[in-house]
Design a protein around this motif. Structure first.
Motif, mmCIF file in Angstrom:
data_model
loop_
_atom_site.group_PDB
_atom_site.id
_atom_site.type_symbol
_atom_site.label_atom_id
_atom_site.label_comp_id
_atom_site.label_asym_id
_atom_site.label_seq_id
_atom_site.Cartn_x
_atom_site.Cartn_y
_atom_site.Cartn_z
ATOM 1 N N UNK A 94 -1.361 -8.056 7.210
ATOM 2 C CA UNK A 94 -2.244 -7.048 6.618
ATOM 3 C C UNK A 94 -2.693 -6.046 7.681
ATOM 4 N N UNK A 95 -3.014 -6.530 8.862
ATOM 5 C CA UNK A 95 -3.391 -5.634 9.955
ATOM 6 C C UNK A 95 -2.263 -4.701 10.343
ATOM 7 N N UNK A 96 -1.039 -5.221 10.345
ATOM 8 C CA UNK A 96 0.118 -4.388 10.677
ATOM 9 C C UNK A 96 0.306 -3.277 9.648
ATOM 10 N N UNK A 97 0.089 -3.596 8.385
ATOM 11 C CA UNK A 97 0.211 -2.583 7.335
ATOM 12 C C UNK A 97 -0.845 -1.500 7.509
ATOM 13 N N UNK A 98 -2.080 -1.910 7.774
ATOM 14 C CA UNK A 98 -3.159 -0.928 7.947
ATOM 15 C C UNK A 98 -2.924 -0.063 9.179
ATOM 16 N N UNK A 99 -2.515 -0.663 10.281
ATOM 17 C CA UNK A 99 -2.270 0.102 11.511
ATOM 18 C C UNK A 99 -1.107 1.068 11.313
ATOM 19 N N UNK A 100 -0.038 0.591 10.698
ATOM 20 C CA UNK A 100 1.135 1.434 10.496
ATOM 21 C C UNK A 100 0.899 2.580 9.535
ATOM 22 N N UNK A 101 0.034 2.366 8.561
ATOM 23 C CA UNK A 101 -0.203 3.391 7.541
ATOM 24 C C UNK A 101 -1.550 4.082 7.697
ATOM 25 N N UNK A 102 -2.196 3.946 8.847
ATOM 26 C CA UNK A 102 -3.548 4.473 9.024
ATOM 27 C C UNK A 102 -3.643 5.967 8.751
ATOM 28 N N UNK A 103 -2.726 6.755 9.270
ATOM 29 C CA UNK A 103 -2.820 8.201 9.061
ATOM 30 C C UNK A 103 -2.567 8.560 7.609
ATOM 31 N N UNK A 104 -1.685 7.853 6.929
ATOM 32 C CA UNK A 104 -1.424 8.116 5.505
ATOM 33 C C UNK A 104 -2.630 7.735 4.661
ATOM 34 N N UNK A 105 -3.244 6.590 4.993
ATOM 35 C CA UNK A 105 -4.434 6.143 4.242
ATOM 36 C C UNK A 105 -5.569 7.148 4.426
ATOM 37 N N UNK A 106 -5.808 7.578 5.656
ATOM 38 C CA UNK A 106 -6.861 8.557 5.921
ATOM 39 C C UNK A 106 -6.565 9.874 5.208
ATOM 40 N N UNK A 107 -5.307 10.303 5.239
ATOM 41 C CA UNK A 107 -4.932 11.534 4.554
ATOM 42 C C UNK A 107 -5.139 11.450 3.055
ATOM 43 N N UNK A 108 -4.910 10.281 2.476
ATOM 44 C CA UNK A 108 -5.122 10.097 1.045
ATOM 45 C C UNK A 108 -6.589 10.280 0.678
ATOM 46 N N UNK A 109 -7.478 9.686 1.470
ATOM 47 C CA UNK A 109 -8.901 9.752 1.145
ATOM 48 C C UNK A 109 -9.529 11.088 1.534
ATOM 49 N N UNK A 110 -8.980 11.762 2.512
ATOM 50 C CA UNK A 110 -9.562 13.031 2.960
ATOM 51 C C UNK A 110 -8.991 14.242 2.248
ATOM 52 N N UNK A 111 -7.881 14.066 1.568
ATOM 53 C CA UNK A 111 -7.260 15.223 0.883
ATOM 54 C C UNK A 111 -7.921 15.508 -0.440
#
Length: 111
Positions: A94-111
């Motif tokens: 789960x940590x690997x998924x969050x670290x790998x997708x951190x910029x995409x996750x942030x972009x989803x919530x900030x867009x």
């Protein structure tokens, strides 16, 4: 509390203006939405910091997988150690998924 008072005052002002016959739309204009822009010279430092954090996160994930593998290998005979290894393995994944997708996750919530 300040936000509530401000909302009440704004609502009251709009109600008074509406009763007085002043069109409220006269006060409504386009809301500016500027694009984020880093101060000069700061973008490279922020990129370096984020790169170092991501590198450290990836190193921690690799170490976590190794530790979980060791726990799985050694815990089969002792009873509960294997279960702890399995739990750790899922947490590391789960940590690997969050670290790998951190910029995409942030972009989803900030867009």
């Amino acid at each position: 509390m300040k936000t509530l008072i401000r909302r009440m005052m704004t609502s009251s002002l709009l109600a008074v203006l509406a009763v007085a016959g002043v069109p409220v739309a006269a006060f409504a204009g386009p809301v500016p939405d500027p694009k984020p822009q880093a101060p000069s010279g700061l973008q490279d430092k922020v990129d370096l910091l984020l790169g170092l954090l991501k590198w450290g996160g990836i190193a921690a994930v690799v170490a976590g997988f190794i530790i979980a593998g060791i726990m799985l290998a050694l815990g089969n005979g002792s009873g509960h150690g294997g279960r702890e290894g399995q739990d750790r393995l899922w947490k590391v994944a789960a940590g690997a998924i969050v670290i790998g997708a951190a910029s995409s996750i942030a972009g989803f919530f900030l867009a």
